[in-house]
Structures are given as structure tokens and as C-alpha cells.
Design a protein around this motif. Structure first.
Motif, PDB file in Angstrom:
ATOM      1  N   THR A   3     -21.858  -9.323   2.236  1.00 17.26           N
ATOM      2  CA  THR A   3     -22.196  -9.495   3.655  1.00 17.26           C
ATOM      3  C   THR A   3     -20.950  -9.715   4.497  1.00 17.26           C
ATOM      4  OG1 THR A   3     -24.292 -10.485   3.000  1.00 17.26           O
ATOM      5  CG2 THR A   3     -23.614 -10.799   5.284  1.00 17.26           C
ATOM      6  N   SER A   4     -20.090 -10.627   4.056  1.00 12.99           N
ATOM      7  CA  SER A   4     -18.880 -10.942   4.833  1.00 12.99           C
ATOM      8  C   SER A   4     -17.698 -10.048   4.459  1.00 12.99           C
ATOM      9  CB  SER A   4     -18.494 -12.406   4.631  1.00 12.99           C
ATOM     10  OG  SER A   4     -18.090 -12.624   3.281  1.00 12.99           O
ATOM     11  N   GLN A   5     -17.876  -9.238   3.399  1.00 14.25           N
ATOM     12  CA  GLN A   5     -16.795  -8.377   2.906  1.00 14.25           C
ATOM     13  C   GLN A   5     -15.577  -9.190   2.459  1.00 14.25           C
ATOM     14  OE1 GLN A   5     -16.736  -4.558   2.812  1.00 14.25           O
ATOM     15  NE2 GLN A   5     -18.746  -5.400   2.422  1.00 14.25           N
ATOM     16  N   MET A   6     -15.857 -10.375   1.897  1.00 18.08           N
ATOM     17  CA  MET A   6     -14.801 -11.265   1.430  1.00 18.08           C
ATOM     18  C   MET A   6     -14.890 -11.423  -0.086  1.00 18.08           C
ATOM     19  SD  MET A   6     -13.010 -12.170   4.068  1.00 18.08           S
ATOM     20  CE  MET A   6     -12.053 -13.558   3.509  1.00 18.08           C
ATOM     21  N   VAL A   7     -13.712 -11.602  -0.682  1.00 15.60           N
ATOM     22  CA  VAL A   7     -13.624 -11.839  -2.121  1.00 15.60           C
ATOM     23  C   VAL A   7     -13.033 -13.232  -2.306  1.00 15.60           C
ATOM     24  CG1 VAL A   7     -12.561 -11.070  -4.273  1.00 15.60           C
ATOM     25  CG2 VAL A   7     -13.221  -9.391  -2.553  1.00 15.60           C
ATOM     26  N   ALA A  21       0.832  -1.205   0.000  1.00  9.56           N
ATOM     27  CA  ALA A  21       0.000   0.000   0.000  1.00  9.56           C
ATOM     28  C   ALA A  21       0.868   1.257   0.000  1.00  9.56           C
ATOM     29  CB  ALA A  21      -0.930  -0.008   1.214  1.00  9.56           C
ATOM     30  N   GLY A  22       2.020   1.193   0.667  1.00  9.58           N
ATOM     31  CA  GLY A  22       2.923   2.329   0.727  1.00  9.58           C
ATOM     32  C   GLY A  22       3.487   2.717  -0.627  1.00  9.58           C
ATOM     33  N   VAL A  23       3.647   1.740  -1.516  1.00 17.68           N
ATOM     34  CA  VAL A  23       4.131   2.035  -2.873  1.00 17.68           C
ATOM     35  C   VAL A  23       3.159   2.992  -3.552  1.00 17.68           C
ATOM     36  CG1 VAL A  23       4.579   1.067  -5.173  1.00 17.68           C
ATOM     37  CG2 VAL A  23       5.429  -0.117  -3.140  1.00 17.68           C
ATOM     38  N   TYR A  24       1.876   2.654  -3.456  1.00 17.98           N
ATOM     39  CA  TYR A  24       0.871   3.524  -4.084  1.00 17.98           C
ATOM     40  C   TYR A  24       0.829   4.893  -3.423  1.00 17.98           C
ATOM     41  CZ  TYR A  24      -0.742  -0.781  -6.286  1.00 17.98           C
ATOM     42  OH  TYR A  24      -0.812  -1.932  -7.007  1.00 17.98           O
ATOM     43  N   GLY A  25       0.983   4.909  -2.097  1.00 14.21           N
ATOM     44  CA  GLY A  25       1.010   6.186  -1.383  1.00 14.21           C
ATOM     45  C   GLY A  25       2.168   7.055  -1.842  1.00 14.21           C
ATOM     46  N   ALA A  26       3.345   6.445  -2.004  1.00 14.72           N
ATOM     47  CA  ALA A  26       4.524   7.186  -2.460  1.00 14.72           C
ATOM     48  C   ALA A  26       4.327   7.715  -3.881  1.00 14.72           C
ATOM     49  CB  ALA A  26       5.769   6.291  -2.384  1.00 14.72           C
ATOM     50  N   ILE A  27       3.633   6.954  -4.689  1.00 12.67           N
ATOM     51  CA  ILE A  27       3.348   7.402  -6.060  1.00 12.67           C
ATOM     52  C   ILE A  27       2.402   8.609  -6.031  1.00 12.67           C
ATOM     53  CG2 ILE A  27       2.115   6.786  -8.196  1.00 12.67           C
ATOM     54  CD1 ILE A  27       3.271   3.908  -7.777  1.00 12.67           C
ATOM     55  N   GLU A  42     -11.972   0.637  -2.113  1.00 20.63           N
ATOM     56  CA  GLU A  42     -12.601  -0.688  -2.009  1.00 20.63           C
ATOM     57  C   GLU A  42     -13.530  -0.951  -3.194  1.00 20.63           C
ATOM     58  OE1 GLU A  42     -14.287  -1.338   1.883  1.00 20.63           O
ATOM     59  OE2 GLU A  42     -12.327  -1.090   2.859  1.00 20.63           O
ATOM     60  N   ASN A  43     -14.279   0.067  -3.607  1.00 15.46           N
ATOM     61  CA  ASN A  43     -15.186  -0.103  -4.756  1.00 15.46           C
ATOM     62  C   ASN A  43     -14.420  -0.380  -6.043  1.00 15.46           C
ATOM     63  OD1 ASN A  43     -17.522   0.211  -3.270  1.00 15.46           O
ATOM     64  ND2 ASN A  43     -17.701   2.408  -3.689  1.00 15.46           N
ATOM     65  N   ASP A  44     -13.351   0.390  -6.280  1.00 17.79           N
ATOM     66  CA  ASP A  44     -12.565   0.195  -7.503  1.00 17.79           C
ATOM     67  C   ASP A  44     -11.876  -1.169  -7.506  1.00 17.79           C
ATOM     68  OD1 ASP A  44     -13.335   2.668  -8.410  1.00 17.79           O
ATOM     69  OD2 ASP A  44     -11.444   3.665  -7.895  1.00 17.79           O
ATOM     70  N   ALA A  45     -11.341  -1.577  -6.362  1.00 14.07           N
ATOM     71  CA  ALA A  45     -10.677  -2.877  -6.271  1.00 14.07           C
ATOM     72  C   ALA A  45     -11.665  -4.008  -6.517  1.00 14.07           C
ATOM     73  CB  ALA A  45     -10.012  -3.040  -4.904  1.00 14.07           C
ATOM     74  N   THR A  46     -12.862  -3.878  -5.959  1.00 16.81           N
ATOM     75  CA  THR A  46     -13.895  -4.894  -6.153  1.00 16.81           C
ATOM     76  C   THR A  46     -14.274  -4.982  -7.630  1.00 16.81           C
ATOM     77  OG1 THR A  46     -14.730  -4.492  -3.920  1.00 16.81           O
ATOM     78  CG2 THR A  46     -16.198  -5.628  -5.444  1.00 16.81           C
ATOM     79  N   ARG A  70     -11.074  -5.018   2.124  1.00 16.80           N
ATOM     80  CA  ARG A  70     -10.150  -3.992   2.639  1.00 16.80           C
ATOM     81  C   ARG A  70      -8.709  -4.321   2.255  1.00 16.80           C
ATOM     82  NH1 ARG A  70      -6.934  -3.373   6.897  1.00 16.80           N
ATOM     83  NH2 ARG A  70      -6.629  -1.306   7.764  1.00 16.80           N
ATOM     84  N   ASP A  71      -8.279  -5.576   2.487  1.00 17.22           N
ATOM     85  CA  ASP A  71      -6.908  -5.975   2.140  1.00 17.22           C
ATOM     86  C   ASP A  71      -6.689  -5.942   0.630  1.00 17.22           C
ATOM     87  OD1 ASP A  71      -6.250  -6.274   4.790  1.00 17.22           O
ATOM     88  OD2 ASP A  71      -6.471  -8.458   4.802  1.00 17.22           O
ATOM     89  N   LEU A  72      -7.706  -6.355  -0.105  1.00 17.92           N
ATOM     90  CA  LEU A  72      -7.628  -6.316  -1.564  1.00 17.92           C
ATOM     91  C   LEU A  72      -7.346  -4.893  -2.041  1.00 17.92           C
ATOM     92  CD1 LEU A  72      -8.169  -7.790  -4.321  1.00 17.92           C
ATOM     93  CD2 LEU A  72     -10.522  -7.013  -4.077  1.00 17.92           C
ATOM     94  N   ALA A  73      -8.063  -3.929  -1.475  1.00 20.03           N
ATOM     95  CA  ALA A  73      -7.881  -2.523  -1.852  1.00 20.03           C
ATOM     96  C   ALA A  73      -6.472  -2.044  -1.518  1.00 20.03           C
ATOM     97  CB  ALA A  73      -8.929  -1.667  -1.157  1.00 20.03           C
ATOM     98  N   LEU A  74      -5.927  -2.478  -0.385  1.00 19.98           N
ATOM     99  CA  LEU A  74      -4.559  -2.095  -0.011  1.00 19.98           C
ATOM    100  C   LEU A  74      -3.540  -2.653  -1.000  1.00 19.98           C
ATOM    101  CD1 LEU A  74      -4.632  -2.512   3.875  1.00 19.98           C
ATOM    102  CD2 LEU A  74      -4.478  -0.383   2.583  1.00 19.98           C
ATOM    103  N   PHE A  75      -3.698  -3.920  -1.359  1.00 15.87           N
ATOM    104  CA  PHE A  75      -2.758  -4.548  -2.293  1.00 15.87           C
ATOM    105  C   PHE A  75      -2.804  -3.912  -3.677  1.00 15.87           C
ATOM    106  CE2 PHE A  75      -2.363  -8.201   0.591  1.00 15.87           C
ATOM    107  CZ  PHE A  75      -1.026  -8.534   0.405  1.00 15.87           C
ATOM    108  N   LEU A  76      -3.992  -3.507  -4.093  1.00 16.38           N
ATOM    109  CA  LEU A  76      -4.135  -2.961  -5.444  1.00 16.38           C
ATOM    110  C   LEU A  76      -4.054  -1.437  -5.494  1.00 16.38           C
ATOM    111  CD1 LEU A  76      -6.933  -5.302  -6.859  1.00 16.38           C
ATOM    112  CD2 LEU A  76      -4.451  -5.486  -7.148  1.00 16.38           C
ATOM    113  N   GLY A  77      -3.949  -0.802  -4.332  1.00 17.71           N
ATOM    114  CA  GLY A  77      -3.805   0.647  -4.298  1.00 17.71           C
ATOM    115  C   GLY A  77      -5.025   1.388  -4.808  1.00 17.71           C
ATOM    116  N   MET A  78      -6.195   0.831  -4.526  1.00 14.74           N
ATOM    117  CA  MET A  78      -7.444   1.398  -5.028  1.00 14.74           C
ATOM    118  C   MET A  78      -8.417   1.594  -3.873  1.00 14.74           C
ATOM    119  SD  MET A  78      -8.110  -1.123  -8.261  1.00 14.74           S
ATOM    120  CE  MET A  78      -6.873  -1.390  -9.525  1.00 14.74           C
TER     121      MET A  78
END
Length: 197
Positions: A163-167, A92-98, A146-150, A136-144
Motif C-alpha cells: 500500500t505504501s510502497q515501502m520496504v 543506478a548508473g553503474v547498472y546502466g553502464a553495465i 521493482e518486482n525483482d528487487a522486492t 522504487r529507491d530499492l530497485a535503483l540501488f539494486l539495479g533491478m
């Protein structure tokens, strides 16, 4: 020093060639005894290493950059922040630095291309390492968001349980080995035997 090969590679978006071009120009300058420190595109050089996933060379380059240049050229420091995040696997920090730096026109396309490439790498990492992951973790990994990552992973066949917020990760189909026809194998053996004798 003629930096036109770097500018040409940037203009045609050959970002995978930037690190090699920069390395070769540095060697040429050193061989000719040319001073280049003030004019050298260090940020572009660092980004070129990140683009081809060569953090070791980037660390070496960072150590050779004079402190006075690091102090006066913030884009170099911003590029290095990406490298620090890559080095520590702070995805996630990579995307933040970008996102945390307003990149120059010269670097903007390269940074955007690196970000896209990095997102595809992270997607492949998730694909190979997870069977399920939280949104939530998916969004962190993809730097997006939550909606965009989904949306991004649903386009690739993954399923979301709101419901479970799982992918649930959709693994690629396993390719089956093609069986070799014994007559073809015999023909190949005879051919190789003929070549050897």
C-alpha cells in the motif's frame, strides 16, 4: 607479450586476481622495454580494478591509455563508464553502464560477476544505512526491476507494504559477547606468564 596469466585467471573466474596480474605484467613489460599498447587488455584491466574496489588505480590507468586506443576500442570506454559511475556514487548508473554495452566473450563473465558482487555490496549498504526504503529507491540501488528487487529482499527477511510502497529492512541479529569464564582467564594468564619466563 604473453597474456596467458590473464586468460588463465579469466577462465577459472579468479576475477579478484586480475588487477594484480595485469599490474605485474605491465611492470614486467616496462622492465623489458616491451611495447604493449595495442595488444593490452585495457578493458579487462579496468574491470579488474573495479572488481576489487580500486577506483583510484583505475583512474590512473585510464589517464595512461593512449587516446588513439580509446578511440578505436569501444569496450575500454564502456568499462570506463562503469568507473565514472562508481566514482560519482551513481548506483543506478553503474547498472546502466553495465547493461548499455554488448561485452566481448572475454569480458562478459567478469562483468556479470562484478554486477553480482556490486549488488551484494549495495544490499549491505542498504542494510546498514536504512530502516525503511521505497520500493522504487530499492530497485535503483539494486539495479533491478521493482518486482525483482522486492523478491530479492523478501528472500532476506525484509517486509514489504504494498500500500505504501515501502520496504522495512530486517537488521541482522546483534551477536552477544560471550562471557569469559574466570578460571579460563586465570589459566591463560598463567600460560602467558610461563611463556615469558
Amino acid at each position: 607479450m604473453d597474456l596467458s596469466p590473464i586468460k588463465e585467471a579469466l577462465s577459472v573466474k579468479s576475477f579478484d586476481k586480475i588487477a594484480d596480474i595485469c599490474d605485474n605484467l605491465l611492470l614486467q613489460a616496462a622492465a623489458e622495454g616491451v611495447s604493449f599498447h595495442d595488444d593490452w587488455p585495457y578493458a579487462i584491466h579496468l574491470l579488474g580494478y573495479f572488481y576489487v574496489d580500486d577506483c583510484d588505480s583505475a583512474r590512473f590507468l585510464w589517464k595512461t591509455i593512449p587516446t588513439a586506443i580509446k578511440d578505436t576500442k569501444p569496450e575500454i570506454v564502456a568499462a570506463w563508464r562503469i568507473g565514472q559511475k562508481l566514482w560519482t556514487r551513481d548506483y543506478a548508473g553503474v547498472y546502466g553502464a553495465i547493461r548499455d554495452y554488448d561485452w566481448s566473450l572475454e569480458a562478459k563473465d567478469m562483468v556479470a560477476a562484478f554486477s553480482d558482487l556490486y549488488t551484494r555490496k549495495m544490499f549491505q549498504l542498504l542494510l546498514s544505512a536504512y530502516s525503511t526504503i521505497t520500493i522504487r529507491d530499492l530497485a535503483l540501488f539494486l539495479g533491478m526491476t521493482e518486482n525483482d528487487a522486492t523478491t530479492y529482499v523478501v528472500k532476506n527477511g525484509w517486509t514489504v507494504d504494498a500500500t505504501s510502497q515501502m520496504v522495512t529492512v530486517k537488521k541482522p541479529a546483534v551477536k552477544r559477547e560471550q562471557k569469559v569464564d574466570s578460571s579460563k582467564l586465570q589459566h591463560l594468564t598463567e600460560y602467558v606468564f610461563h611463556l615469558e619466563h
